[in-house]
Write a protein that holds these residues in place. Sequence first.
Motif, PDB file in Angstrom:
ATOM      1  N   ARG A 140       4.270  10.562  -7.295  1.00  0.00           N
ATOM      2  CA  ARG A 140       3.894   9.397  -6.485  1.00  0.00           C
ATOM      3  C   ARG A 140       2.487   8.912  -6.836  1.00  0.00           C
ATOM      4  NH1 ARG A 140       8.389   7.360  -3.819  1.00  0.00           N
ATOM      5  NH2 ARG A 140       7.187   6.675  -2.024  1.00  0.00           N
ATOM      6  N   LYS A 141       1.582   9.840  -7.112  1.00  0.00           N
ATOM      7  CA  LYS A 141       0.226   9.442  -7.502  1.00  0.00           C
ATOM      8  C   LYS A 141       0.241   8.729  -8.851  1.00  0.00           C
ATOM      9  CE  LYS A 141      -2.931  12.304  -4.834  1.00  0.00           C
ATOM     10  NZ  LYS A 141      -3.469  11.080  -4.219  1.00  0.00           N
ATOM     11  N   ARG A 142       1.032   9.245  -9.761  1.00  0.00           N
ATOM     12  CA  ARG A 142       1.155   8.597 -11.074  1.00  0.00           C
ATOM     13  C   ARG A 142       1.758   7.202 -10.916  1.00  0.00           C
ATOM     14  NH1 ARG A 142      -0.691  10.140 -16.304  1.00  0.00           N
ATOM     15  NH2 ARG A 142       0.745   9.337 -17.894  1.00  0.00           N
ATOM     16  N   ALA A 143       2.772   7.092 -10.078  1.00  0.00           N
ATOM     17  CA  ALA A 143       3.397   5.788  -9.839  1.00  0.00           C
ATOM     18  C   ALA A 143       2.398   4.806  -9.231  1.00  0.00           C
ATOM     19  CB  ALA A 143       4.608   5.950  -8.924  1.00  0.00           C
ATOM     20  N   ALA A 144       1.593   5.282  -8.270  1.00  0.00           N
ATOM     21  CA  ALA A 144       0.605   4.409  -7.628  1.00  0.00           C
ATOM     22  C   ALA A 144      -0.451   3.957  -8.622  1.00  0.00           C
ATOM     23  CB  ALA A 144      -0.038   5.136  -6.452  1.00  0.00           C
ATOM     24  N   ALA A 145      -0.814   4.834  -9.572  1.00  0.00           N
ATOM     25  CA  ALA A 145      -1.805   4.462 -10.576  1.00  0.00           C
ATOM     26  C   ALA A 145      -1.254   3.428 -11.551  1.00  0.00           C
ATOM     27  CB  ALA A 145      -2.273   5.709 -11.336  1.00  0.00           C
ATOM     28  N   LEU A 146       0.048   3.522 -11.856  1.00  0.00           N
ATOM     29  CA  LEU A 146       0.657   2.616 -12.829  1.00  0.00           C
ATOM     30  C   LEU A 146       1.146   1.307 -12.210  1.00  0.00           C
ATOM     31  CD1 LEU A 146       2.776   5.130 -14.954  1.00  0.00           C
ATOM     32  CD2 LEU A 146       0.670   3.966 -15.643  1.00  0.00           C
ATOM     33  N   ALA A 147       1.479   1.333 -10.915  1.00  0.00           N
ATOM     34  CA  ALA A 147       2.123   0.172 -10.297  1.00  0.00           C
ATOM     35  C   ALA A 147       1.347  -1.136 -10.497  1.00  0.00           C
ATOM     36  CB  ALA A 147       2.360   0.437  -8.810  1.00  0.00           C
ATOM     37  N   PRO A 148       0.027  -1.191 -10.244  1.00  0.00           N
ATOM     38  CA  PRO A 148      -0.673  -2.469 -10.441  1.00  0.00           C
ATOM     39  C   PRO A 148      -0.653  -2.943 -11.886  1.00  0.00           C
ATOM     40  CG  PRO A 148      -1.977  -0.965  -9.079  1.00  0.00           C
ATOM     41  CD  PRO A 148      -0.868  -0.158  -9.673  1.00  0.00           C
ATOM     42  N   VAL A 149      -0.758  -1.997 -12.831  1.00  0.00           N
ATOM     43  CA  VAL A 149      -0.707  -2.374 -14.243  1.00  0.00           C
ATOM     44  C   VAL A 149       0.646  -2.985 -14.578  1.00  0.00           C
ATOM     45  CG1 VAL A 149      -0.798  -1.514 -16.615  1.00  0.00           C
ATOM     46  CG2 VAL A 149      -2.359  -0.582 -14.884  1.00  0.00           C
ATOM     47  N   VAL A 150       1.705  -2.302 -14.154  1.00  0.00           N
ATOM     48  CA  VAL A 150       3.056  -2.765 -14.460  1.00  0.00           C
ATOM     49  C   VAL A 150       3.326  -4.106 -13.774  1.00  0.00           C
ATOM     50  CG1 VAL A 150       5.503  -2.220 -14.275  1.00  0.00           C
ATOM     51  CG2 VAL A 150       3.878  -0.413 -14.793  1.00  0.00           C
TER      52      VAL A 150
ATOM     53  N   ILE B 149      -8.239  -5.415 -10.538  1.00  0.00           N
ATOM     54  CA  ILE B 149      -8.628  -5.426 -11.953  1.00  0.00           C
ATOM     55  C   ILE B 149      -7.492  -4.904 -12.816  1.00  0.00           C
ATOM     56  CG2 ILE B 149     -10.190  -4.374 -13.632  1.00  0.00           C
ATOM     57  CD1 ILE B 149     -12.383  -4.547 -11.443  1.00  0.00           C
ATOM     58  N   ASP B 150      -6.809  -3.839 -12.361  1.00  0.00           N
ATOM     59  CA  ASP B 150      -5.673  -3.310 -13.115  1.00  0.00           C
ATOM     60  C   ASP B 150      -4.553  -4.334 -13.230  1.00  0.00           C
ATOM     61  OD1 ASP B 150      -6.919  -0.915 -13.594  1.00  0.00           O
ATOM     62  OD2 ASP B 150      -5.825   0.220 -12.064  1.00  0.00           O
ATOM     63  N   GLN B 151      -4.343  -5.124 -12.179  1.00  0.00           N
ATOM     64  CA  GLN B 151      -3.285  -6.145 -12.224  1.00  0.00           C
ATOM     65  C   GLN B 151      -3.618  -7.276 -13.176  1.00  0.00           C
ATOM     66  OE1 GLN B 151      -1.305  -5.939  -7.764  1.00  0.00           O
ATOM     67  NE2 GLN B 151      -2.957  -7.344  -8.104  1.00  0.00           N
ATOM     68  N   ALA B 152      -4.927  -7.612 -13.242  1.00  0.00           N
ATOM     69  CA  ALA B 152      -5.396  -8.678 -14.147  1.00  0.00           C
ATOM     70  C   ALA B 152      -4.777 -10.031 -13.834  1.00  0.00           C
ATOM     71  CB  ALA B 152      -5.145  -8.296 -15.599  1.00  0.00           C
ATOM     72  N   ILE B 153      -4.521 -10.295 -12.549  1.00  0.00           N
ATOM     73  CA  ILE B 153      -3.997 -11.610 -12.160  1.00  0.00           C
ATOM     74  C   ILE B 153      -4.850 -12.221 -11.039  1.00  0.00           C
ATOM     75  CG2 ILE B 153      -1.625 -11.313 -12.933  1.00  0.00           C
ATOM     76  CD1 ILE B 153      -0.836 -10.409 -10.162  1.00  0.00           C
ATOM     77  N   GLY B 154      -6.109 -11.778 -10.935  1.00  0.00           N
ATOM     78  CA  GLY B 154      -7.002 -12.320  -9.929  1.00  0.00           C
ATOM     79  C   GLY B 154      -6.698 -11.799  -8.534  1.00  0.00           C
ATOM     80  N   GLY B 155      -7.276 -12.461  -7.528  1.00  0.00           N
ATOM     81  CA  GLY B 155      -7.042 -12.045  -6.154  1.00  0.00           C
ATOM     82  C   GLY B 155      -8.158 -12.475  -5.234  1.00  0.00           C
ATOM     83  N   ASP B 156      -8.042 -12.103  -3.973  1.00  0.00           N
ATOM     84  CA  ASP B 156      -9.011 -12.471  -2.944  1.00  0.00           C
ATOM     85  C   ASP B 156      -9.423 -11.258  -2.133  1.00  0.00           C
ATOM     86  OD1 ASP B 156      -9.269 -15.595  -2.681  1.00  0.00           O
ATOM     87  OD2 ASP B 156      -7.129 -15.226  -2.981  1.00  0.00           O
ATOM     88  N   ILE B 157     -10.714 -11.167  -1.843  1.00  0.00           N
ATOM     89  CA  ILE B 157     -11.228 -10.217  -0.848  1.00  0.00           C
ATOM     90  C   ILE B 157     -11.943 -11.044   0.216  1.00  0.00           C
ATOM     91  CG2 ILE B 157     -12.754  -8.266  -0.399  1.00  0.00           C
ATOM     92  CD1 ILE B 157     -12.366  -7.389  -3.289  1.00  0.00           C
ATOM     93  N   ILE B 158     -11.558 -10.864   1.451  1.00  0.00           N
ATOM     94  CA  ILE B 158     -12.131 -11.608   2.572  1.00  0.00           C
ATOM     95  C   ILE B 158     -12.802 -10.630   3.532  1.00  0.00           C
ATOM     96  CG2 ILE B 158     -11.671 -13.146   4.518  1.00  0.00           C
ATOM     97  CD1 ILE B 158     -11.137 -14.502   1.878  1.00  0.00           C
ATOM     98  N   TYR B 159     -14.021 -10.940   3.920  1.00  0.00           N
ATOM     99  CA  TYR B 159     -14.737 -10.160   4.923  1.00  0.00           C
ATOM    100  C   TYR B 159     -14.744 -10.938   6.241  1.00  0.00           C
ATOM    101  CZ  TYR B 159     -16.872  -6.821   1.621  1.00  0.00           C
ATOM    102  OH  TYR B 159     -17.103  -5.825   0.698  1.00  0.00           O
ATOM    103  N   ILE B 160     -14.295 -10.279   7.307  1.00  0.00           N
ATOM    104  CA  ILE B 160     -14.474 -10.857   8.639  1.00  0.00           C
ATOM    105  C   ILE B 160     -15.806 -10.332   9.152  1.00  0.00           C
ATOM    106  CG2 ILE B 160     -13.505 -11.177  10.938  1.00  0.00           C
ATOM    107  CD1 ILE B 160     -11.812 -12.308   8.586  1.00  0.00           C
ATOM    108  N   SER B 161     -16.832 -11.120   8.916  1.00  0.00           N
ATOM    109  CA  SER B 161     -18.178 -10.735   9.331  1.00  0.00           C
ATOM    110  C   SER B 161     -18.413 -11.245  10.754  1.00  0.00           C
ATOM    111  CB  SER B 161     -19.197 -11.289   8.328  1.00  0.00           C
ATOM    112  OG  SER B 161     -20.486 -10.850   8.632  1.00  0.00           O
ATOM    113  N   SER B 162     -19.483 -11.956  10.996  1.00  0.00           N
ATOM    114  CA  SER B 162     -19.784 -12.442  12.349  1.00  0.00           C
ATOM    115  C   SER B 162     -20.950 -13.392  12.282  1.00  0.00           C
ATOM    116  CB  SER B 162     -20.139 -11.256  13.258  1.00  0.00           C
ATOM    117  OG  SER B 162     -20.690 -11.702  14.481  1.00  0.00           O
TER     118      SER B 162
END
Length: 686
Positions: A243-253, A550-563
Motif C-alpha cells: 500500500r505504501k508503494r502504491a501510494a508513492a506511485l499513484a500520483p506519478v501514474v 509535483i509528482d503528478q506534474a499537472i499543477g494544482g491549488d493550495i488554499i489557506y483559510i487564514s483570517s
Amino acid sequence: MGSMRQVTDTPNVAGELVARSNRLGADPRNTNYAGGNTSAKGSATDPVTQQPVDLVWVKGSGGDLGTLTEKGLAVLRLDRLNSLVDVYPGVDREDEMVAAFDYCLHGKGGAAPSIDTAMHGLVDAPHVDHLHPDSGIALATAADGEKLTVECFGDRVVWVPWRRPGFQLGLDIAKVKRENPQAIGVILGGHGITAWGDTSAECEENSLDIIRTAERFLAEKGKAEPFGVVVPGFEPLPVDERRKRAAALAPVVRGLASTDNRQIGHFNDDAVVLEFLACERLAELAALGTSCPDHFLRTKVRPLVLDLPPTAPLEDTVIRLKELHLQYREDYAAYYDRHASPDSPPMRGADPAIVLVPGVGMFSFGKDKQTARVAGEFYVNAINVMRGAEAVSTYAPIDESEKFRIEYWALEEAKLQRMPKPKPLATRVAFVTGGGSGIGKAIAQRLAAEGACVVVADLDTAAAEAVAKEIGSADKAVAVGADVSSEAAVAEAFEQAVLAFGGVDLVVNNAGLSISKPLLETTEKDWDLQHDVMAKGSFLVSRSAAKVLIDQAIGGDIIYISSKNAVFAGPNNVAYGAAKADQAHQVRLLAAELGEHGIRVNGVNPDGVVRGSGIFAKGWGAKRAAVYGVPESELGAYYAQRTLLKREVLPEHVAAAVFVLTAGDLTHTTGLHVPVDAGVAAAFLR
C-alpha cells in the motif's frame, strides 16, 4: 361518439422485467456493470386508438441491470420494429437503423433505445437476456470456441461468430432461434451470451443455466496455471509495504494518465489482480487486450504494463514508467493511424486507462471515480476471461481492427457528445482539513457540488465520516482521520487520499482552533497548541500536498483559510493572531516557491464566522462576546455591524471564495489573499 373497446393489457411486464434484470445484475458472475440488456414482450392499449398493440420493453442505452428502474426501459412497437427488416439497407449501412428505432417508440418511449434493441425485438421469444458473464466470454474468446460450445452444451446453445453489435446481429440470432427450436440461447463469438424463454422465469433460468454450465466446464476441463508460473521477484509485496508503494506511485501514474485529459484514479490490489501480475505470461496476454466491447471501451485496447519487480528502487520505477508511457502513447497513436478513416472521430487521447504494476496492483482511470472504478472492474473481468480461455484453449480476442471500429464508432462518438457538460471541478480531487464542521464542511460540500471528489479530513473522524456520507458515496467523498499537527498522521492521510482517488489537486488548509486570552493569561501551552494546529499543521499539510502535486506534474491549488486577524490587530488573541499571520505569509512563500510547478497558492481571510462554526461553538464565541461586551447570541450581528456592508459572514461565503479561486477563471492568480469579511477597513491589505 362510438363506445371504446375494452382491452386486457399484459399485466406488469415492465415490473417483472426490472425485477429479473436487478437479480441478474446483482451478481458479477452474470454480467459486468452496465453490461448487457434484457427485454420482455407484451401488449398494452394504444392511448389513441384504444386498440391492443404489441410492445417490447428493453433496457435502454447506458443503463445498468443491477440498478435498472422502469424509467430506464425503452418501449417500442413490435409491428414497426419488425417492419424495419423490409427496409434494412444491409450491414454496410446498419448504423442508420439506430435512428429508425426512435420512430418505433410507443408513447413517450421511455429511455433511448440501445444498439442491441434489434436483438431483442427480432428474436421470436417473449423474453430475451443478453449478458456478459466471464465464463461465457471465456468460451466466446477461445480460439476453438465453436467446438468448445458444442462440447459444453451440445445443441442446447449455438455458436454465433463475431459480429459487431447492431441490426445484423439481431437478424443472425433470430435466424439461429428459428432454425434451432431446441436451443435456449447462443454464445456470441468474442462478445457474450444471449438466452431466451417463454416466461420471464424461464428466460432467467436459461441465462443462469448457460452461465453456470460454462463455469463448471471451465473448472472441470481447465488446466492448472493457465497464466504460467509465478516469476521469482514479482510476487506481491506484504500488504503494508504494498500500500505504501502504491501510494508513492499513484500520483506519478495519475499524472502520466492525465497527459491529454485529467483523470480520476482507482487502485485495486485484489488477489485476482496480484496473481495475474506475478505470472510469466502477463506481458504476452496483456498485449492481446480485452475482447468484449463493454470491456475495451473502458479499458482501452490494452493496458500499460510495468516490467520491473516491486523491489526495484522507487526512482528507477518512476523513470521506467515514464519511458513506458511515452512508448504507450506512440503505440496508441500508431494504432489509431492504422485503422482511422477520413470520417473517423478525432483521437480521444493516447494515455492508458489501465496501468499494471507487478507486486503492487492495478491503477485504473476515468473521467470520474465511478468510471475509473468500473474500468478496473472490467479489467478484472478480462483477467477472468483470459484465465478461462487459456485453461481450455488459447485466448483469441477479436481483431484489433474490430476493436477500433467499436472504440471509434460514430454511434459511440454521438453518445459521448450527448453527455452533459462537466461541472467546473470535475476530475479534480480536493483535500479539506477541518472538514468535519463549520467552514470546512461548507467548503467540502461546495467543492463536491461543483464536481470535485473530496477527501474530508478532520481530527474528529466521526464528524468527517458524517460529512462524507452527506456528500454521497465513496465515489464522491471519503473521510480520513487526521491530526494535522502530526507529521505521521498527515502523511498517512495523504496516502489514503491518493489510494482513494489517484492523487490530489486542490488542498484547503482549514483546520483551526482559537483560545481567546489576554497576553498575560496566555500560557505556553495555549501558544503551542494554536501554532501546532494552524502554523505547523498548514506547513505539514502543504508539504505533503506539494510532494503529490509535483509528482503528478499537472499543477494544482493550495488554499489557506487564514483570517482577517492575520492583518488586523484585535484584542486578547495574540496566539491566534500570530498563528494566522504565520499562515498568511506561508501563502506568499509557497506561491513563490511552487509556481514553477504550476501550483497556485492563495488565501482566504474571513471575518468571524459565528453561525455553523466549530471554533465559535467550542468556547471561542463566548470569550469574544465577553471581550466586546455583547451577548454571545448577538455576536454575529455585532461583527456584521462593524463591517462596511453590514452583513454577517457565513461558512458558505468562505466556501464560495475557495471555489472562485480554484474553478478555472483565475488561472493566473497566485499569492493572493481574498477578504471575505463584508468589509473591515482595518483589515484592508496594504
